[in-house]
Design an enzyme around this catalytic site. Structure first.
Site, short mmCIF file in Angstrom:
data_model
loop_
_atom_site.label_atom_id
_atom_site.label_comp_id
_atom_site.label_asym_id
_atom_site.label_seq_id
_atom_site.Cartn_x
_atom_site.Cartn_y
_atom_site.Cartn_z
N GLU A 52 -0.41 -9.38 -0.52
CA GLU A 52 -2.00 -9.57 -0.17
C GLU A 52 -2.76 -9.49 -1.72
O GLU A 52 -3.63 -10.15 -1.80
CB GLU A 52 -2.45 -8.28 0.63
N GLY A 70 0.56 -4.79 0.94
CA GLY A 70 -0.49 -4.94 -0.04
C GLY A 70 -0.46 -5.88 -1.25
O GLY A 70 -1.18 -5.96 -1.98
N GLU A 121 4.85 -5.10 7.26
CA GLU A 121 4.02 -3.90 8.02
C GLU A 121 4.57 -3.87 9.34
O GLU A 121 4.51 -2.77 9.78
CB GLU A 121 2.43 -4.25 8.02
N ALA A 132 0.89 -1.20 0.10
CA ALA A 132 0.06 -0.14 -0.03
C ALA A 132 0.83 1.37 0.13
O ALA A 132 1.96 1.25 0.46
CB ALA A 132 -0.67 -0.01 1.16
#
Ligand code: COA
Length: 257
Positions: A114, A111, A134, A66
């Protein structure tokens, strides 16, 4: 349809989506998430699209996570809302009635890992790297990572990756079952295409029902827990410190607050 942060092309029923922010290693900002959301509607509604390849622009990054620049200053509730937007789009990928293969061409972190895991299966180039870093930011995955990683590689290996933030290379990802094939980078898209070509010879409704049934093998309860944890991280000092440190290109100093 035209998009600002993704490129698309259609050839013989195979639709290729390329996330196109190579200077930021294709990090998922709001625009990318919104473009992905819209392109998934296009995929479902277009009879010409039979199968999908999702990849990243350039030779270095699939998606490096992200976009961390969008994290600073968010409240817990805003963090939770951010997670929900991404989660909803990733559920749309997972539940798409047409097969979506991730062609992982480099870093698939946070992300990005993911996103690859939300696809129906994954093929990696030899230089690909996977991880959920993260914790280095004082955060946890927010787009389904804690759930799908456990589903795909088992709880022990998943928790080690989640807690250490370590990256694994493509061969390790292959041995863990996170990816199905590892090929030289120049063969990556052709490998994905050759598998899709086989799938596209089958009955589309059967393909769609296979996807639905396989997805039903897992309960979705854990996602709620993950979103709560993700949002709660935004209330911590360490998350502010971790994200600031990354953006300032320095090591974070975590205090446990
Ligand atoms: N969000 C925002 N920007 C990112 C990013 C992310 N997740 N990942 C990389 N970028 C940006 C970098 O800030 C840099 O931008 P700049 O050139 O304007 O400074 C650019 O992409 C290239 O990345 P850089 O760090 O210089 O490349 P590298 O080869 O030295 O390192 C990584 C590659 C993937 C190891 C490193 O970029 C990284 O650790 N990224 C963050 C991974 C992460 O924590 N993801 C989870 C987010 S929740």
């Amino acid at each position: 349809m035209s998009y600002t942060t993704i490129l698309t092309s259609l050839e013989a029923g195979i639709f290729t989506i390329t996330i196109n922010r190579p200077d930021k290693l294709n990090a998922l900002n709001k625009d990318v998430i919104s473009n992905l959301d819209k392109v998934l509607d296009e995929i479902e509604s277009s009879p010409e699209i039979k199968g999908v390849i999702l990849t990243g622009s350039g030779q270095k990054g699939f998606v490096a996570g992200a976009d961390i620049t969008e994290f600073l200053g968010l409240s817990g509730d805003e963090g939770k809302a951010l997670a929900k937007k991404g989660l909803d789009v990733f559920f749309k990928i997972e539940n798409c009635s047409k097969p979506i293969i991730a062609a992982v061409n480099g870093f698939a972190l946070g992300g990005g890992c993911e996103l690859a895991m939300a696809c129906h299966f994954r093929i990696a180039s030899e230089n690909a790297k996977f991880g959920q870093p993260e914790v280095n930011l004082g955060l946890i995955p927010g787009y389904g990572g804690t759930q799908r990683l456990v589903q795909l590689i088992g709880k022990g290996r998943a928790i080690e990756l989640l807690l250490t933030g370590n990256m694994i290379d493509a061969q390790t990802a292959l041995s863990y079952g996170l990816v199905n094939h590892v090929v030289p980078q120049e063969e990556l898209l052709n490998k994905a295409k050759s598998i899709l070509e086989i799938i596209l010879t089958k009955a589309p409704l059967a393909i769609s029902h296979c996807i639905t049934a396989a997805n039903a093998a897992y309960s979705a309860d854990g996602y709620k827990k993950e979103s709560e944890g993700f949002g709660a991280c935004f209330e911590t000092e360490d998350m502010k410190e971790g994200t600031s440190a990354f953006l300032e290109k320095r090591k974070p100093l975590f205090t446990g607050k």
